[in-house]
Each structure stands twice: as C-alpha cells, then as structure tokens.
Write a protein that holds these residues in place. Structure first.
Motif, PDB file in Angstrom:
ATOM      1  N   HIS A   1      24.660  53.200  17.467  1.00  0.00           N
ATOM      2  CA  HIS A   1      24.355  52.903  16.070  1.00  0.00           C
ATOM      3  C   HIS A   1      24.777  54.050  15.178  1.00  0.00           C
ATOM      4  CE1 HIS A   1      20.484  55.268  15.205  1.00  0.00           C
ATOM      5  NE2 HIS A   1      20.785  55.596  16.442  1.00  0.00           N
ATOM      6  N   VAL A   2      24.880  53.751  13.881  1.00  0.00           N
ATOM      7  CA  VAL A   2      25.231  54.773  12.902  1.00  0.00           C
ATOM      8  C   VAL A   2      24.583  54.398  11.576  1.00  0.00           C
ATOM      9  CG1 VAL A   2      27.365  53.623  12.139  1.00  0.00           C
ATOM     10  CG2 VAL A   2      27.162  56.112  11.946  1.00  0.00           C
ATOM     11  N   GLY A   3      24.129  55.391  10.843  1.00  0.00           N
ATOM     12  CA  GLY A   3      23.552  55.156   9.524  1.00  0.00           C
ATOM     13  C   GLY A   3      24.598  55.273   8.430  1.00  0.00           C
ATOM     14  N   ILE A   4      24.368  54.579   7.332  1.00  0.00           N
ATOM     15  CA  ILE A   4      25.156  54.753   6.112  1.00  0.00           C
ATOM     16  C   ILE A   4      24.170  54.819   4.956  1.00  0.00           C
ATOM     17  CG2 ILE A   4      26.883  53.775   4.564  1.00  0.00           C
ATOM     18  CD1 ILE A   4      28.214  52.478   6.907  1.00  0.00           C
ATOM     19  N   ASP A   5      24.210  55.913   4.195  1.00  0.00           N
ATOM     20  CA  ASP A   5      23.218  56.054   3.126  1.00  0.00           C
ATOM     21  C   ASP A   5      23.687  55.368   1.850  1.00  0.00           C
ATOM     22  OD1 ASP A   5      24.987  57.795   1.833  1.00  0.00           O
ATOM     23  OD2 ASP A   5      23.932  59.605   2.462  1.00  0.00           O
ATOM     24  N   GLU A   6      22.901  55.513   0.788  1.00  0.00           N
ATOM     25  CA  GLU A   6      23.141  54.758  -0.438  1.00  0.00           C
ATOM     26  C   GLU A   6      24.419  55.153  -1.160  1.00  0.00           C
ATOM     27  OE1 GLU A   6      19.620  55.141  -2.752  1.00  0.00           O
ATOM     28  OE2 GLU A   6      18.441  53.803  -1.488  1.00  0.00           O
TER      29      GLU A   6
ATOM     30  N   GLY B   1      26.757  58.280   8.956  1.00  0.00           N
ATOM     31  CA  GLY B   1      25.950  59.171   9.781  1.00  0.00           C
ATOM     32  C   GLY B   1      24.690  59.650   9.106  1.00  0.00           C
ATOM     33  N   SER B   2      24.453  59.219   7.869  1.00  0.00           N
ATOM     34  CA  SER B   2      23.297  59.653   7.095  1.00  0.00           C
ATOM     35  C   SER B   2      22.405  58.450   6.812  1.00  0.00           C
ATOM     36  CB  SER B   2      23.771  60.288   5.782  1.00  0.00           C
ATOM     37  OG  SER B   2      22.682  60.640   4.960  1.00  0.00           O
ATOM     38  N   LEU B   3      21.089  58.648   6.907  1.00  0.00           N
ATOM     39  CA  LEU B   3      20.161  57.538   6.685  1.00  0.00           C
ATOM     40  C   LEU B   3      18.871  58.067   6.077  1.00  0.00           C
ATOM     41  CD1 LEU B   3      19.517  54.496   7.189  1.00  0.00           C
ATOM     42  CD2 LEU B   3      18.489  55.214   9.357  1.00  0.00           C
ATOM     43  N   GLN B   4      18.429  57.439   5.009  1.00  0.00           N
ATOM     44  CA  GLN B   4      17.116  57.758   4.451  1.00  0.00           C
ATOM     45  C   GLN B   4      16.096  56.844   5.105  1.00  0.00           C
ATOM     46  OE1 GLN B   4      16.690  57.425   0.200  1.00  0.00           O
ATOM     47  NE2 GLN B   4      14.821  58.645   0.175  1.00  0.00           N
TER      48      GLN B   4
END
Length: 217
Positions: free
Chosen positions: A85-90, A95-98
């Motif tokens: 999995h991978v995060g995507i922020d706003e 790679g970034s997730l709030q």
C-alpha cells in the motif's frame, strides 16, 4: 473492487460456503477500516486467513500458507489477495498520509519507506532527501523490516531516474510480494489435494484521508 471480484468468481462457482479467503496486505490499520477492501471481502466471503505482515509481504511463509490450505472446505476453493500500500496526501505527495486524529502527516507504507531510508543510510542506493519524511520517528530495526530491506535492495536500480522515488519503491514492493505469493502457491505440491481451484488478486492499495481509498490491480 469487492463487487467486481465476487461477480467474476460467483460465475466460476466460488461461494462463501466453498471458498476460503487469504490476504497478504500490510498490517497498517488504514487497511483494516470497515470500508476498506479486506474487511469488505472478509464480510462477503465469511472468513479471512492472514498471510501478510509489514509491507504486505506474506510473512506467514510456506508453513502459514500450508495451514491456510488445510483449512479450506473439502474440495473447496482458495481466494488469495495480495497488496502493498501507499498513501497520497491532500496535496498529492506519494507516500504521505494524514491519519485520523493526527494533525501531521506520516508515511505510508512506513515499512517500505523505512526500508528505503535504511538502504540510503548504508549507501546501497542513490541519495534522496525525502524531505516530506524527515520528521518520522526513528524506529528500531526488526526482523520483518530487515527482510524487506534485503528483498528491496536489488530492485532499486534506476530509482534515481524515476519521477517519484516512493512510487518506484511501491511498485518494487508489489513485485516482491507477487513473487513470494507465487512461490507459496507453486511450491506447495499438495495444493490440489485440498483445493479444486485458486484465484489470485494482486494490486496496490492507495490510501487517502478523504474521498475513499483506491485499489490499482
């Protein structure tokens, strides 16, 4: 995704009564909220055998896969889903997730990014400032992360030419997990003594704070 998979498999005779779900997905809690794919699939198919650990790697290994196989209903079917999995922020940073309840962003997948950062420290990959993740808390090395580092290291050739290093790492993690899952299946000689059919679903889980998550097959 859950509906699409079930629609295809129901046509092939997969049912909750004859099918046992197995999942190799990162243990990060963002993948286990009730609206996420694994809880939805577990609810649809009735039960789920956990094969995965950090990064989505099947740390249950061949022994764990064997236990999963031996739990299948008589002449039943296996449904295996795997996914890093991978995060995507706003603002679109990969790679970034709030996370819920936190003001600051954190990394996702933390294990994959942690392994990449460890390889940078040991000079086994090109320098990458990763400024978004500078504030991450240092964490002790552990067996699962060590294994991820070892498997990821030979796959990072060319990362310095990629448009996004974390996206590159995430795709390499997908390759690692796919190869390990494939080995568990193909190197189990008594597979079809217990199961009549095996369905495998692979992809990348994309976590977002708002708007719902995605699954990229």
């Amino acid at each position: 995704m859950d509906k699409a998979v079930s629609k295809v498999l129901f046509q092939r005779g997969f049912t909750p009564e004859n099918t046992l779900l197995g999942h190799s997905v990162c243990s990060d809690e963002v993948n286990n909220r009730k609206e996420q794919l694994i809880p939805l699939m577990t609810n649809r198919w009735g039960e789920g055998f956990t094969l995965g650990g950090l990064g989505g790697l099947p740390f249950a290994g061949k022994s764990g896969f064997g236990a999963y196989l031996h739990h299948v209903p008589d002449s039943g079917k296996l449904l295996v889903i795997f996914s890093p999995h991978v995060g995507i922020d706003e603002i679109g940073r990969v790679g970034s997730l709030q996370r819920d309840g936190q003001a600051k962003t954190s990394s996702a997948c933390g294990a994959a990014i942690g392994a990449y950062k460890e390889l940078q420290k040991t000079k086994k990959t090109a320098s990458d400032p990763l400024l978004v993740f500078e504030a991450d808390n240092p964490r002790e090395f552990d067996p699962q992360l060590k294994q991820i580092v070892n498997l990821l290291a030979p796959r990072l050739k060319g990362i310095e030419n990629s448009s996004d290093s974390i996206a590159f790492v995430t795709y390499q993690m997908y390759g690692v997990v796919r190869e390990l899952i494939t080995a568990c299946i193909t190197e189990t000689p008594d597979l079809f003594d217990f199961a009549s059919e095996v369905a495998v679903v692979g992809g990348i889980m994309i976590n977002r704070r708002k708007g719902g998550d995605f699954f990229q097959p």
